[in-house]
Design a protein around this motif. Structure first.
Motif, mmCIF file in Angstrom:
data_model
loop_
_atom_site.group_PDB
_atom_site.id
_atom_site.type_symbol
_atom_site.label_atom_id
_atom_site.label_comp_id
_atom_site.label_asym_id
_atom_site.label_seq_id
_atom_site.Cartn_x
_atom_site.Cartn_y
_atom_site.Cartn_z
ATOM 1 N N VAL A 124 0.870 -1.177 0.000
ATOM 2 C CA VAL A 124 0.000 0.000 0.000
ATOM 3 C C VAL A 124 0.906 1.225 0.000
ATOM 4 O O VAL A 124 1.697 1.429 0.925
ATOM 5 C CB VAL A 124 -0.936 0.001 1.223
ATOM 6 N N SER A 125 0.795 2.039 -1.057
ATOM 7 C CA SER A 125 1.787 3.094 -1.244
ATOM 8 C C SER A 125 1.198 4.308 -1.945
ATOM 9 O O SER A 125 0.325 4.189 -2.805
ATOM 10 C CB SER A 125 2.961 2.560 -2.065
ATOM 11 N N ASN A 126 1.680 5.463 -1.567
ATOM 12 C CA ASN A 126 1.475 6.716 -2.289
ATOM 13 C C ASN A 126 2.610 7.629 -1.862
ATOM 14 O O ASN A 126 3.017 7.614 -0.698
ATOM 15 C CB ASN A 126 0.120 7.348 -1.974
ATOM 16 N N LYS A 133 -3.305 5.955 3.819
ATOM 17 C CA LYS A 133 -2.606 4.683 3.610
ATOM 18 C C LYS A 133 -2.842 3.732 4.781
ATOM 19 O O LYS A 133 -3.211 2.571 4.575
ATOM 20 C CB LYS A 133 -1.106 4.912 3.435
ATOM 21 N N THR A 134 -2.600 4.217 5.992
ATOM 22 C CA THR A 134 -2.725 3.332 7.155
ATOM 23 C C THR A 134 -4.165 2.862 7.365
ATOM 24 O O THR A 134 -4.393 1.666 7.588
ATOM 25 C CB THR A 134 -2.174 4.023 8.412
ATOM 26 N N THR A 136 -6.315 2.399 5.079
ATOM 27 C CA THR A 136 -6.546 1.441 4.001
ATOM 28 C C THR A 136 -5.952 0.084 4.356
ATOM 29 O O THR A 136 -6.574 -0.960 4.135
ATOM 30 C CB THR A 136 -5.944 1.958 2.686
ATOM 31 N N ASP A 241 2.348 -1.691 4.866
ATOM 32 C CA ASP A 241 2.168 -0.246 4.994
ATOM 33 C C ASP A 241 3.518 0.420 4.739
ATOM 34 O O ASP A 241 4.457 0.263 5.517
ATOM 35 C CB ASP A 241 1.664 0.085 6.398
ATOM 36 N N ASN A 244 6.550 7.316 2.418
ATOM 37 C CA ASN A 244 6.433 8.138 1.217
ATOM 38 C C ASN A 244 7.711 8.203 0.391
ATOM 39 O O ASN A 244 7.669 8.611 -0.769
ATOM 40 C CB ASN A 244 6.056 9.578 1.607
ATOM 41 N N ILE A 263 -2.945 1.845 -4.227
ATOM 42 C CA ILE A 263 -2.557 3.255 -4.101
ATOM 43 C C ILE A 263 -3.750 4.047 -3.581
ATOM 44 O O ILE A 263 -4.704 4.292 -4.328
ATOM 45 C CB ILE A 263 -2.092 3.838 -5.451
ATOM 46 N N PRO A 264 -3.728 4.450 -2.312
ATOM 47 C CA PRO A 264 -4.830 5.268 -1.794
ATOM 48 C C PRO A 264 -4.638 6.741 -2.133
ATOM 49 O O PRO A 264 -3.514 7.212 -2.310
ATOM 50 C CB PRO A 264 -4.746 5.057 -0.269
#
Length: 371
Positions: A124-126, A133-134, A136, A241, A244, A263-264
């Motif tokens: 899970v990344s952006n 993110k967390t 999600t 998790d 950035n 990708i949130p």
């Protein structure tokens, strides 16, 4: 140049994308070798400190009544779609629509309960912080664990610096990742799932979350690889998790180990720009050659559009959806939920049912992408 291109310049790179014929400028990347999974141990009760009481087959008290009924009534792993009625008027049409909705829910459950024949890792990344993110990570883990009810879902923190993952879950945090790394040799020898679970926090749905209950040093690439090597073989799916900094050693290693990417984004221009910057990691090589080029992950990306405010800028969501459709990237929308917005520990049972259902759709989509 269209109006959407002006707002989302990164999206134009994906115009004309064809899954069967990749763009000419993309070079092939060899698939990573499969990591040996080792012997799985049937979980039982956890250690006395911290207390872990999950067993396989244990039902979650947080299951909503309707979802529990769907779960218990699911017999066929892939139920047959309902047959459309040719006569009967509006009443028959409403009945048919209800049957379609039930069939779609049953298919989501079947997807989430699918056995993968080996662990999978979802990153899970952006590249932007504050884009959910967390939440999600936690809610995706809860959705999958609720459907599976077997303790086979885990989430863990791969950020180079201590993250907030454990701050957003309730219950005992477990021994944590620092002690897990310290005891890695013993854990790799014992291969005990029960013992491993003691290093994480157990959620109400039966998912396990591994984080950092205390300050720690920066995670290196080998640290991330060691944690992955311990956790991934013990669970059917692990959700990672990330932070950035995409050129950090921890992120690079996590990306190399990923089987799929989520990708949130929240609804603001900065988050959308960083969404497409992150997508570009899978369409063209990093100019500084510090980020692994995983073109293969492009087909296994899912975008999460999280509504984190009741008063959002107009037009952003529609433009984002349009750009994602051009780029052939699937997305799931998460409705605004005050429980998540509070910034406190997220409890699955306290989320609104539409929010839980949205995360179930995400869970089904992710499982389909790695199957």
């Amino acid at each position: 140049m269209t109006e959407g291109d002006e707002l989302f310049p990164g999206a134009s790179k994906a115009d004309g994308y064809n899954e069967s014929v990749p763009p000419a400028h993309l070079r092939a990347v060899p698939e990573l070798p499969a990591e040996p999974l080792g012997e799985r141990v049937t979980p039982g009760a956890g250690p006395s400190e911290p207390t872990v009481t999950a067993t396989r087959g244990q039902s979650s008290e947080s299951l909503s009544a309707s979802f529990r009924a769907d779960l218990e009534g699911l017999q066929n792993p892939k139920p047959e779609p309902p047959k459309k009625r040719l006569v009967g008027g509006k009443k028959a049409q409403r009945a048919y629509e209800a049957e379609v909705e039930a069939w779609e829910r049953a298919n989501r459950i079947a997807s989430m309960r699918r056995r993968l024949g080996g662990g999978r890792t979802v990153l899970v990344s952006n590249q932007k912080g504050g884009v959910a993110k967390t939440p999600t990570v936690i809610c995706l883990a809860n959705a999958l664990a609720e459907a599976r009810q077997d303790g086979s879902i885990a989430a863990w923190e791969a950020a180079e610096e201590r993250g907030t993952l454990l701050n957003r879950v309730s219950g005992e945090p477990g021994y944590g990742l620092v002690r897990l790394l310290r005891n890695a040799r013993e854990l790799s020898q014992s291969r005990s799932v029960t013992e491993l679970r003691g290093y994480g926090a157990r959620l109400e749905t039966g998912a396990y979350v591994f984080g950092s209950p205390e300050d720690r040093d920066v995670f290196s690439g080998p640290d991330v690889e060691t944690i992955h090597g311990l956790i991934q073989p013990a669970f059917d799916m692990t959700i990672v998790d990330s932070a950035n900094m995409v050129r950090s050693e921890a992120f690079r290693t996590a990306l190399e180990l990923a089987d799929a990417v989520v990708i949130p984004m929240t609804v603001n221009v900065d988050a959308v720009m960083k969404l497409f910057d992150t997508l570009n990691l899978f369409t063209e090589p990093d100019p500084l050659r510090k980020v692994p080029f995983r073109r293969d992950l492009y087909k296994r990306v899912t975008v999460v559009i999280s509504h984190d405010s009741e008063d959002e800028p107009e037009g952003i969501v529609d433009k984002t959806k349009a750009a994602l459709e051009v780029a052939k990237v699937p997305f799931v929308e998460i409705p605004f939920d005050k429980h998540i917005r509070q910034g406190l520990a997220i409890e699955w049972s306290k989320l609104q049912e539409p929010t839980r259902e949205a995360y179930r759709r995400l869970g089904a989509r992710v499982m389909e992408s790695v199957a």
